[in-house]
Scaffold this motif. Sequence first.
Motif, PDB file in Angstrom:
ATOM      1  N   TRP A   1       0.835  -1.191   0.000  1.00 13.35           N
ATOM      2  CA  TRP A   1       0.000   0.000   0.000  1.00 13.35           C
ATOM      3  C   TRP A   1       0.878   1.253   0.000  1.00 13.35           C
ATOM      4  N   ASN A   2       0.305   2.348  -0.496  1.00 15.46           N
ATOM      5  CA  ASN A   2       1.023   3.615  -0.497  1.00 15.46           C
ATOM      6  C   ASN A   2       0.002   4.748  -0.509  1.00 15.46           C
ATOM      7  N   VAL A   3       0.346   5.849   0.150  1.00 21.36           N
ATOM      8  CA  VAL A   3      -0.543   6.997   0.275  1.00 21.36           C
ATOM      9  C   VAL A   3       0.234   8.255  -0.090  1.00 21.36           C
ATOM     10  N   GLN A   4      -0.404   9.142  -0.839  1.00 14.52           N
ATOM     11  CA  GLN A   4       0.191  10.440  -1.162  1.00 14.52           C
ATOM     12  C   GLN A   4      -0.548  11.524  -0.388  1.00 14.52           C
ATOM     13  N   LEU A   5       0.214  12.397   0.273  1.00 11.38           N
ATOM     14  CA  LEU A   5      -0.356  13.483   1.055  1.00 11.38           C
ATOM     15  C   LEU A   5      -0.163  14.811   0.330  1.00 11.38           C
ATOM     16  N   ASP A   6      -1.028  15.785   0.627  1.00  4.35           N
ATOM     17  CA  ASP A   6      -0.865  17.114   0.064  1.00  4.35           C
ATOM     18  C   ASP A   6      -0.028  17.978   1.004  1.00  4.35           C
ATOM     19  N   ASP A   7       0.061  19.258   0.726  1.00  8.39           N
ATOM     20  CA  ASP A   7       0.892  20.163   1.534  1.00  8.39           C
ATOM     21  C   ASP A   7       0.385  20.317   2.956  1.00  8.39           C
ATOM     22  N   ASP A   8      -0.906  20.013   3.174  1.00  9.94           N
ATOM     23  CA  ASP A   8      -1.486  20.102   4.521  1.00  9.94           C
ATOM     24  C   ASP A   8      -1.545  18.744   5.212  1.00  9.94           C
ATOM     25  N   ASP A   9      -0.791  17.774   4.665  1.00  7.95           N
ATOM     26  CA  ASP A   9      -0.737  16.419   5.219  1.00  7.95           C
ATOM     27  C   ASP A   9      -2.094  15.720   5.199  1.00  7.95           C
ATOM     28  N   ARG A  10      -2.914  16.046   4.233  1.00  2.00           N
ATOM     29  CA  ARG A  10      -4.170  15.334   4.045  1.00  2.00           C
ATOM     30  C   ARG A  10      -3.996  14.300   2.943  1.00  2.00           C
ATOM     31  N   VAL A  11      -4.725  13.197   3.054  1.00  2.00           N
ATOM     32  CA  VAL A  11      -4.624  12.118   2.065  1.00  2.00           C
ATOM     33  C   VAL A  11      -5.218  12.580   0.742  1.00  2.00           C
ATOM     34  N   MET A  12      -4.395  12.548  -0.318  1.00  2.00           N
ATOM     35  CA  MET A  12      -4.858  12.884  -1.661  1.00  2.00           C
ATOM     36  C   MET A  12      -5.203  11.617  -2.442  1.00  2.00           C
ATOM     37  N   ASN A  13      -4.215  10.737  -2.561  1.00  2.00           N
ATOM     38  CA  ASN A  13      -4.344   9.527  -3.366  1.00  2.00           C
ATOM     39  C   ASN A  13      -3.825   8.338  -2.576  1.00  2.00           C
ATOM     40  N   PHE A  14      -4.388   7.174  -2.815  1.00  2.00           N
ATOM     41  CA  PHE A  14      -3.827   5.971  -2.204  1.00  2.00           C
ATOM     42  C   PHE A  14      -4.041   4.770  -3.119  1.00  2.00           C
ATOM     43  N   PHE A  15      -3.134   3.809  -2.998  1.00  2.00           N
ATOM     44  CA  PHE A  15      -3.116   2.610  -3.841  1.00  2.00           C
ATOM     45  C   PHE A  15      -2.829   1.399  -2.969  1.00  2.00           C
ATOM     46  N   PHE A  16      -3.403   0.247  -3.330  1.00  2.00           N
ATOM     47  CA  PHE A  16      -3.087  -0.990  -2.612  1.00  2.00           C
ATOM     48  C   PHE A  16      -3.293  -2.190  -3.536  1.00  2.00           C
ATOM     49  N   ARG A  17      -2.591  -3.264  -3.205  1.00  2.00           N
ATOM     50  CA  ARG A  17      -2.773  -4.549  -3.897  1.00  2.00           C
ATOM     51  C   ARG A  17      -2.345  -5.660  -2.963  1.00  2.00           C
ATOM     52  N   ASP A  18      -2.926  -6.830  -3.142  1.00  2.00           N
ATOM     53  CA  ASP A  18      -2.556  -7.962  -2.296  1.00  2.00           C
ATOM     54  C   ASP A  18      -1.638  -8.904  -3.073  1.00  2.00           C
ATOM     55  N   TYR A  19      -1.323 -10.034  -2.462  1.00  2.00           N
ATOM     56  CA  TYR A  19      -0.382 -10.990  -3.059  1.00  2.00           C
ATOM     57  C   TYR A  19      -0.920 -11.555  -4.367  1.00  2.00           C
TER      58      TYR A  19
END
Length: 311
Positions: free
Chosen positions: A195-213
């Motif tokens: 999993w990975n999360v991208q934050l904006d300049d205010d540390d809010r979640v903008m985008n996130f991605f995930f995948r399993d095995y």
Amino acid sequence: MESGKQCGVPEFPTAENVEVPTEISVVDILENKLAVGSIVNSVEEAYLLYCQYAHAKGFSVRKGDQRCFPKTNELQSKEFNCSCEGKKDEKCSSKRIPVYQKLITRTKCKARLKITREKEGVWQNAMVNAGISVSNAVSFMENEACGPQNVGFIRKDAYDHMSRLKKHTKVENGDATALIQYFIQKANKENYFYWNVQLDDDDRVMNFFFRDYKCAVDYEYFGDVLSIDTTYRSNKYNLICAPFIGINHHMQNVLFGLAFMSDETEASFEWLFTTFLDAMYGKQHESIFSDQCQAMMNAIETMNLMPRGHI
């Protein structure tokens, strides 16, 4: 009556420097104001514009269904229908013979205008929010206007405008914390969960991605052809749902990963593709199918992610 003249039609000066107003020009102006994705200041303004358009086209308007935001009385969407919408009620409360035959006005006409908005946002045509991508919406308007030169803006303007409107759709802190905690717990239980999360300049979640095995294994075997679709949105935050899809040897769809994005900017897509390649240990596809989102296409070209083909 003289030849070439029509009764009841006013005559206008024929000098070359005088523009002759016509009904068609009025309709064109109203259609532009009511075009897909156009913005109005209020429900009343949309209603008056549609009434003017209906009068010019020869029909009348009545107010239709409306919808409020959950647990509030604040209006979220409103419909205006042709007065001939629906059908005649066949039920009869009396067997008496009517004195006169009532005129049938309900003829199942489908003409309508629907406006919608995000909470505390502007009113606009519902086409974009109904799951149709910005690219398809712009293509529709270009076709209706007989060419992109007649629309009045370029595609980049549309993407920039939609990005500005969606800035408020970042995930709230409480939900963002719960999401990250879930990812951490999932990764602790499954060694190959990514999993990975991208934050904006205010540390809010903008985008996130995930995948399993299983997603990683399927991509290893069937990742030569990749499809990305960004035409779906979530209900609460209006986040873009972006599944990475492939086809296995049984011609069935398989999921390689799933992303949620707050906007469709080139920077967000670059982050998304970088994250996806990292999740798949750097293995690239051979062909990629997309919904022709211009920002996505720019990111694909910038990152050189289409070695053989892009559709």
